[in-house]
Design a protein around this motif. Sequence first.
Motif, PDB file in Angstrom:
ATOM      1  N   SER A 193      16.331  52.365  96.865  1.00 17.50           N
ATOM      2  CA  SER A 193      16.169  53.634  97.575  1.00 17.50           C
ATOM      3  C   SER A 193      14.696  53.992  97.759  1.00 17.50           C
ATOM      4  O   SER A 193      14.340  54.743  98.674  1.00 17.50           O
ATOM      5  N   LEU A 194      13.829  53.461  96.895  1.00 17.47           N
ATOM      6  CA  LEU A 194      12.397  53.744  97.016  1.00 17.47           C
ATOM      7  C   LEU A 194      11.791  53.089  98.246  1.00 17.47           C
ATOM      8  O   LEU A 194      10.694  53.469  98.680  1.00 17.47           O
ATOM      9  N   THR A 207      15.146  60.735  97.637  1.00 16.83           N
ATOM     10  CA  THR A 207      14.919  59.693  96.641  1.00 16.83           C
ATOM     11  C   THR A 207      15.473  60.094  95.282  1.00 16.83           C
ATOM     12  O   THR A 207      16.066  59.274  94.571  1.00 16.83           O
ATOM     13  N   ASN A 212       6.618  58.700  95.511  1.00 19.45           N
ATOM     14  CA  ASN A 212       7.946  58.492  94.947  1.00 19.45           C
ATOM     15  C   ASN A 212       7.960  57.362  93.919  1.00 19.45           C
ATOM     16  O   ASN A 212       8.626  57.457  92.885  1.00 19.45           O
ATOM     17  N   LEU A 232      18.053  57.532  93.732  1.00 16.55           N
ATOM     18  CA  LEU A 232      17.489  56.649  92.721  1.00 16.55           C
ATOM     19  C   LEU A 232      18.524  56.302  91.664  1.00 16.55           C
ATOM     20  O   LEU A 232      19.141  57.177  91.061  1.00 16.55           O
ATOM     21  N   SER A 288      11.842  63.570 101.506  1.00 11.76           N
ATOM     22  CA  SER A 288      11.864  62.284 100.800  1.00 11.76           C
ATOM     23  C   SER A 288      12.025  62.479  99.302  1.00 11.76           C
ATOM     24  O   SER A 288      12.688  61.680  98.627  1.00 11.76           O
TER      25      SER A 288
END
Length: 214
Positions: free
Chosen positions: A67-68, A41, A83, A45, A37
Amino acid sequence: MLALILDGRTAIDGARQGIELCLRTVIPSLFPFFVLSILLTSSLLGSSLAVLRPLGRLFGMPDGAESLLIPAFLGGYPVGAQNVAAAFRSGQLTKPEAERLLSFCSNAGPAFLFGMAAWALWGIHIVGALFAALLIPGKPAAPVRLTKTSPHSPASALNTAITVMATVCGWVVLFRVLLAFLKRWIFWILPAAVQVAVTGILELSNGCCELLSV
């Protein structure tokens, strides 16, 4: 401190149970997803994802922050929260934006849930996260777009994941000790369902674990 001294056996048993929970469930289900992840991410991002764009606009997220939602929905607590926190520390998100995104992260991810409970619980968590986000006031005054950042290298993602995993396991063990004292002194007078609810409110991993005993 006095409780730890006078009732050391309860503290030791609680810590042992917490360590076993980390080794058997928390680390196997979360650590690989942590690494992936972070890599995913950091690569996405700042990129606006068409499939998640309507959801992002509904909840007032900056363009490129959608995207988070991927680690939030798939990793939940604590992968999604880690994240979001990283994006906030880097200056990509304002505090209100990070608070709104954190409302999507207060749930156990499917990798954890499917190994301990049922698919239906994941759906309940996702719906709960959506309602939590709706309850948080405030939206951006004008459209904002996040800038692209340099993605993490595999080595950097691994180091970050190890640090976060150690922190998570530390909290799991600490709360397991607290729960051991509560079970010995207080919980025995409460119905089983109430015990599980209180455990889940205090710490999510231990709460999911307690579901198996009901």
